[in-house]
Design a protein around this motif. Structure first.
Motif, PDB file in Angstrom:
ATOM      1  N   PHE A 250      -1.321  -0.835 -54.164  1.00 33.26           N
ATOM      2  CA  PHE A 250      -0.276   0.179 -54.075  1.00 33.26           C
ATOM      3  C   PHE A 250       1.123  -0.420 -54.224  1.00 33.26           C
ATOM      4  CE2 PHE A 250       2.479   3.164 -51.697  1.00 33.26           C
ATOM      5  CZ  PHE A 250       2.310   4.264 -52.518  1.00 33.26           C
ATOM      6  N   ARG A 251       1.360  -1.568 -53.630  1.00 34.96           N
ATOM      7  CA  ARG A 251       2.688  -2.203 -53.752  1.00 34.96           C
ATOM      8  C   ARG A 251       3.028  -2.506 -55.202  1.00 34.96           C
ATOM      9  NH1 ARG A 251       2.769  -6.670 -48.935  1.00 34.96           N
ATOM     10  NH2 ARG A 251       2.727  -5.188 -47.213  1.00 34.96           N
ATOM     11  N   LEU A 252       2.061  -3.073 -55.924  1.00 31.10           N
ATOM     12  CA  LEU A 252       2.283  -3.367 -57.336  1.00 31.10           C
ATOM     13  C   LEU A 252       2.506  -2.082 -58.121  1.00 31.10           C
ATOM     14  CD1 LEU A 252       2.389  -5.439 -59.635  1.00 31.10           C
ATOM     15  CD2 LEU A 252      -0.113  -5.202 -59.834  1.00 31.10           C
ATOM     16  N   TYR A 253       1.740  -1.057 -57.816  1.00 33.20           N
ATOM     17  CA  TYR A 253       1.886   0.238 -58.475  1.00 33.20           C
ATOM     18  C   TYR A 253       3.302   0.784 -58.284  1.00 33.20           C
ATOM     19  CZ  TYR A 253       1.270   5.219 -59.404  1.00 33.20           C
ATOM     20  OH  TYR A 253       1.410   6.493 -59.865  1.00 33.20           O
ATOM     21  N   VAL A 254       3.790   0.764 -57.054  1.00 32.49           N
ATOM     22  CA  VAL A 254       5.138   1.269 -56.770  1.00 32.49           C
ATOM     23  C   VAL A 254       6.183   0.418 -57.494  1.00 32.49           C
ATOM     24  CG1 VAL A 254       6.870   1.621 -54.959  1.00 32.49           C
ATOM     25  CG2 VAL A 254       4.516   2.360 -54.584  1.00 32.49           C
ATOM     26  N   LEU A 255       6.033  -0.895 -57.448  1.00 28.26           N
ATOM     27  CA  LEU A 255       6.989  -1.777 -58.119  1.00 28.26           C
ATOM     28  C   LEU A 255       7.025  -1.516 -59.626  1.00 28.26           C
ATOM     29  CD1 LEU A 255       8.947  -4.205 -58.022  1.00 28.26           C
ATOM     30  CD2 LEU A 255       6.946  -5.672 -58.375  1.00 28.26           C
ATOM     31  N   VAL A 256       5.874  -1.440 -60.249  1.00 36.57           N
ATOM     32  CA  VAL A 256       5.810  -1.192 -61.702  1.00 36.57           C
ATOM     33  C   VAL A 256       6.425   0.166 -62.032  1.00 36.57           C
ATOM     34  CG1 VAL A 256       4.225  -0.751 -63.622  1.00 36.57           C
ATOM     35  CG2 VAL A 256       3.898  -2.751 -62.163  1.00 36.57           C
ATOM     36  N   ASN A 257       6.119   1.176 -61.228  1.00 35.83           N
ATOM     37  CA  ASN A 257       6.696   2.499 -61.469  1.00 35.83           C
ATOM     38  C   ASN A 257       8.207   2.497 -61.283  1.00 35.83           C
ATOM     39  OD1 ASN A 257       4.991   4.970 -62.150  1.00 35.83           O
ATOM     40  ND2 ASN A 257       3.678   3.787 -60.787  1.00 35.83           N
ATOM     41  N   LEU A 258       8.699   1.803 -60.277  1.00 40.33           N
ATOM     42  CA  LEU A 258      10.149   1.720 -60.089  1.00 40.33           C
ATOM     43  C   LEU A 258      10.826   1.072 -61.294  1.00 40.33           C
ATOM     44  CD1 LEU A 258      10.488   0.728 -56.317  1.00 40.33           C
ATOM     45  CD2 LEU A 258      11.328   2.821 -57.404  1.00 40.33           C
ATOM     46  N   ILE A 259      10.235   0.028 -61.821  1.00 41.79           N
ATOM     47  CA  ILE A 259      10.806  -0.659 -62.981  1.00 41.79           C
ATOM     48  C   ILE A 259      10.789   0.252 -64.207  1.00 41.79           C
ATOM     49  CG2 ILE A 259      10.468  -2.559 -64.613  1.00 41.79           C
ATOM     50  CD1 ILE A 259       9.446  -4.210 -62.148  1.00 41.79           C
ATOM     51  N   ILE A 260       9.644   0.833 -64.499  1.00 46.42           N
ATOM     52  CA  ILE A 260       9.520   1.701 -65.674  1.00 46.42           C
ATOM     53  C   ILE A 260      10.438   2.919 -65.556  1.00 46.42           C
ATOM     54  CG2 ILE A 260       7.959   3.248 -66.931  1.00 46.42           C
ATOM     55  CD1 ILE A 260       5.716   1.215 -66.267  1.00 46.42           C
ATOM     56  N   ASP A 261      10.420   3.560 -64.402  1.00 49.08           N
ATOM     57  CA  ASP A 261      11.246   4.752 -64.203  1.00 49.08           C
ATOM     58  C   ASP A 261      12.735   4.423 -64.255  1.00 49.08           C
ATOM     59  OD1 ASP A 261       8.863   6.087 -63.964  1.00 49.08           O
ATOM     60  OD2 ASP A 261       8.966   6.264 -61.769  1.00 49.08           O
ATOM     61  N   SER A 262      13.123   3.290 -63.715  1.00 52.90           N
ATOM     62  CA  SER A 262      14.533   2.887 -63.765  1.00 52.90           C
ATOM     63  C   SER A 262      14.970   2.583 -65.195  1.00 52.90           C
ATOM     64  CB  SER A 262      14.775   1.659 -62.885  1.00 52.90           C
ATOM     65  OG  SER A 262      14.546   1.987 -61.538  1.00 52.90           O
ATOM     66  N   LEU A 263      14.112   1.919 -65.952  1.00 51.21           N
ATOM     67  CA  LEU A 263      14.435   1.653 -67.360  1.00 51.21           C
ATOM     68  C   LEU A 263      14.620   2.961 -68.125  1.00 51.21           C
ATOM     69  CD1 LEU A 263      12.053  -1.337 -68.163  1.00 51.21           C
ATOM     70  CD2 LEU A 263      14.558  -1.396 -68.068  1.00 51.21           C
ATOM     71  N   PHE A 264      13.732   3.915 -67.881  1.00 48.29           N
ATOM     72  CA  PHE A 264      13.858   5.207 -68.551  1.00 48.29           C
ATOM     73  C   PHE A 264      15.136   5.923 -68.109  1.00 48.29           C
ATOM     74  CE2 PHE A 264      13.412   9.790 -68.641  1.00 48.29           C
ATOM     75  CZ  PHE A 264      13.134  10.001 -69.974  1.00 48.29           C
ATOM     76  N   THR A 265      15.360   5.979 -66.799  1.00 48.85           N
ATOM     77  CA  THR A 265      16.489   6.741 -66.262  1.00 48.85           C
ATOM     78  C   THR A 265      17.829   6.148 -66.669  1.00 48.85           C
ATOM     79  OG1 THR A 265      15.157   7.435 -64.375  1.00 48.85           O
ATOM     80  CG2 THR A 265      17.536   7.616 -64.140  1.00 48.85           C
ATOM     81  N   TYR A 266      17.966   4.841 -66.578  1.00 45.68           N
ATOM     82  CA  TYR A 266      19.286   4.239 -66.778  1.00 45.68           C
ATOM     83  C   TYR A 266      19.528   3.718 -68.190  1.00 45.68           C
ATOM     84  CZ  TYR A 266      19.755   4.969 -61.859  1.00 45.68           C
ATOM     85  OH  TYR A 266      19.823   5.578 -60.627  1.00 45.68           O
ATOM     86  N   PHE A 267      18.493   3.602 -69.018  1.00 41.59           N
ATOM     87  CA  PHE A 267      18.689   3.155 -70.396  1.00 41.59           C
ATOM     88  C   PHE A 267      18.125   4.153 -71.402  1.00 41.59           C
ATOM     89  CE2 PHE A 267      18.562  -0.755 -67.843  1.00 41.59           C
ATOM     90  CZ  PHE A 267      19.833  -1.241 -68.119  1.00 41.59           C
ATOM     91  N   GLY A 268      16.882   4.546 -71.208  1.00 45.76           N
ATOM     92  CA  GLY A 268      16.243   5.465 -72.136  1.00 45.76           C
ATOM     93  C   GLY A 268      16.936   6.815 -72.211  1.00 45.76           C
ATOM     94  N   LEU A 269      17.360   7.321 -71.064  1.00 47.30           N
ATOM     95  CA  LEU A 269      18.025   8.614 -71.032  1.00 47.30           C
ATOM     96  C   LEU A 269      19.329   8.593 -71.825  1.00 47.30           C
ATOM     97  CD1 LEU A 269      17.234  11.291 -69.756  1.00 47.30           C
ATOM     98  CD2 LEU A 269      18.687  10.731 -67.830  1.00 47.30           C
ATOM     99  N   ASN A 270      20.049   7.460 -71.756  1.00 50.42           N
ATOM    100  CA  ASN A 270      21.281   7.332 -72.543  1.00 50.42           C
ATOM    101  C   ASN A 270      20.984   7.431 -74.036  1.00 50.42           C
ATOM    102  OD1 ASN A 270      22.782   7.004 -70.215  1.00 50.42           O
ATOM    103  ND2 ASN A 270      22.744   4.780 -70.324  1.00 50.42           N
TER     104      ASN A 270
END
Length: 160
Positions: free
Chosen positions: A90-110
């Motif tokens: 679960f920890r790895l799952y949350v970490l990977v999701n945080l990274i992917i979601d942050s990349l999408f939110t702060y770079f991909g969305l732009n």
């Protein structure tokens, strides 16, 4: 707009080209969780459209949510890949999701805003990140529930 159509087409198709590398057993095992999340995100998109959380000036077809290419392209296939490599930790799952979601939110969305695909209206980037985090918890919880009560498999079972 014509170049936007090309980007959206390739954004939807390219993830599907990776499915042979996921493996049939993995695909079959995590398909219910990924499909459940697709339905969840479609429902969320309907609410978001009414509440104007974000706006998709791009339409696939009339009366079809603009985020459908995202949902059935990178989101669906990305969910399968994420579950394949992180499910059971679960920890790895949350970490990977945080990274992917942050990349999408702060770079991909732009980038999506730049090509005219989507823009946030009544939602900030931190709120979107929080929404993604909630969705990741829901998907993991659904998969645990599915494994435990529907097919009676423990989350730590390995794929062969």
């Amino acid at each position: 707009m014509k170049s936007t159509n090309k980007y959206i087409f390739w954004m939807t198709v390219l993830p599907w080209l990776t499915t042979p590398f996921i493996g049939y057993k993995t695909f079959k095992r995590f398909l219910p969780g990924a499909l459940f999340m697709c339905l969840y995100v479609i429902a969320e998109g309907s609410v978001a459209e009414k509440k104007k959380w974000w706006w998709f000036p791009f339409n696939v077809k009339p009366n079809v949510l603009g985020e459908m290419p995202l949902i059935f392209g990178p989101f669906f296939i990305g969910s399968l890949w994420t579950l394949k490599y992180t499910y059971g930790s679960f920890r790895l799952y949350v970490l990977v999701n945080l990274i992917i979601d942050s990349l999408f939110t702060y770079f991909g969305l732009n980038w999506f805003k730049k090509i005219g695909y989507v823009s946030l209206v009544r939602f900030s980037k931190p709120q979107l990140s929080l929404l993604f985090l909630v969705k990741s918890f829901v998907m993991y919880g659904f998969q645990v529930f599915y494994d435990k009560y529907v097919i009676r498999r423990q989350p730590s079972d390995t794929l062969k």
